[in-house]
Write an enzyme that holds these catalytic residues in place. Structure first.
Site, PDB file in Angstrom:
ATOM      1  N   ASN A 257      -5.623   8.017  -0.657  1.00 19.96           N
ATOM      2  CA  ASN A 257      -5.129   8.152   0.705  1.00 19.96           C
ATOM      3  C   ASN A 257      -6.095   7.498   1.692  1.00 19.96           C
ATOM      4  O   ASN A 257      -7.232   7.195   1.357  1.00 19.96           O
ATOM      5  CB  ASN A 257      -4.953   9.640   1.015  1.00 19.96           C
ATOM      6  N   CYS A 258      -5.615   7.317   2.918  1.00 22.60           N
ATOM      7  CA  CYS A 258      -6.378   6.697   4.015  1.00 22.60           C
ATOM      8  C   CYS A 258      -7.746   7.333   4.146  1.00 22.60           C
ATOM      9  O   CYS A 258      -7.829   8.546   4.135  1.00 22.60           O
ATOM     10  CB  CYS A 258      -5.607   6.862   5.324  1.00 22.60           C
ATOM     11  N   PRO A 259      -8.829   6.595   4.279  1.00 20.48           N
ATOM     12  CA  PRO A 259      -8.918   5.137   4.418  1.00 20.48           C
ATOM     13  C   PRO A 259      -9.308   4.442   3.121  1.00 20.48           C
ATOM     14  O   PRO A 259      -9.732   3.308   3.158  1.00 20.48           O
ATOM     15  CB  PRO A 259     -10.052   4.989   5.440  1.00 20.48           C
ATOM     16  N   LEU A 260      -9.192   5.135   1.977  1.00 21.99           N
ATOM     17  CA  LEU A 260      -9.738   4.585   0.733  1.00 21.99           C
ATOM     18  C   LEU A 260      -9.125   3.250   0.303  1.00 21.99           C
ATOM     19  O   LEU A 260      -9.868   2.361  -0.124  1.00 21.99           O
ATOM     20  CB  LEU A 260      -9.631   5.622  -0.394  1.00 21.99           C
TER      21      LEU A 260
ATOM     22  N   ASP B 164       0.098   5.050  -0.844  1.00 24.20           N
ATOM     23  CA  ASP B 164       0.033   5.620   0.493  1.00 24.20           C
ATOM     24  C   ASP B 164       0.982   4.859   1.432  1.00 24.20           C
ATOM     25  O   ASP B 164       0.782   3.673   1.675  1.00 24.20           O
ATOM     26  CB  ASP B 164      -1.420   5.525   0.998  1.00 24.20           C
TER      27      ASP B 164
END
Lengths: 154, 76
Positions: free
Chosen positions: B14-17, B41
């Site tokens: 998920n954000c920001p990965l 995502d």
């Protein structure tokens, strides 16, 4: 020249640890020059040994698995339980843990500055906090913030 | 789908990965090479557009394949 992004991180709970690390790591990935000034409870985010917790007390917006009277939320063990549940949810949803996200933020080249006044106020030791960070005061932060394209208080 | 030089599987992240991992992978490529990113995502669709716009890399393709989002990013 790279855009500059200045953040003041003031909160020390597990949930509020996310915004400064998410935005700063992403900004660094986009080529921004980023500094975070950690003050008051935000200093907890710099501890070598992270022990962040979450609470629903004073936070009526926090989604609860079941409705629960506020007095019950204040019972011993509730904070530990909510923290464990939140960490479980974070893992299940593929959201980075704070230690992982903090490492990525450092790796991305974001500069951390700890507020020396708060370090003194709370009797923290430099040895409790991450190695290689800077210590400074309001003037230190404002020197960078004054030239920044974005400045945020979190 | 056209060619690529490296694949990054950001499925389940998920954000920001996805953005952070993509940035890291792109650093290993040479100018003109293409990185394929696979993500789940839904926020990554807009995020990779914004990433490309701000970093100067080119988002060559942005597709949805069997429930996953696939991006081709050409390094500037």
């Amino acid at each position: 020249m790279a855009k500059k992004f200045a953040i003041i991180a003031t909160k020390g709970s597990l949930d509020w640890a996310y915004p400064p690390f998410i935005l700063s790591s992403t900004a660094a990935a986009l080529g921004y020059d980023v500094q975070i000034f950690f003050t008051f409870y935000g200093l907890n985010l710099l501890k070598k040994k992270l022990d962040l917790k979450v609470t629903s007390l004073g936070n009526p917006g926090m989604p609860m698995p079941m409705p629960m009277p506020v007095l019950m939320q204040a019972m011993p063990g509730m904070q530990a339980m909510m923290t464990a549940m939140m960490k479980q949810k974070i893992k299940a949803k593929g959201v980075a843990s704070i230690p992982e996200l903090r490492d990525l933020t450092i790796e991305a080249g974001v500069k951390f500055i700890a507020c020396q006044m708060t370090v003194d106020l709370f009797d923290f030791k430099h040895s409790d906090l991450l190695d290689g960070i800077d210590y400074g005061g309001a003037a230190t932060f404002l020197e960078f913030a004054g030239q920044s394209d974005i400045a945020m208080y979190m | 789908m056209s060619g690529f030089d490296q694949v990054l599987d950001a499925s389940g992240l998920n954000c920001p990965l996805p953005i952070l991992r993509a940035k890291k992978s792109l650093a290993e490529l040479k100018s003109g090479q293409v990185l394929k990113v696979v993500a789940t995502d839904p926020g990554s669709v807009k995020d990779f557009q914004a990433f490309a716009k701000q970093t100067g890399n080119t988002l060559v393709e942005s597709n949805q394949e069997s429930g996953k989002f696939v991006f081709l990013i050409k390094k500037a």
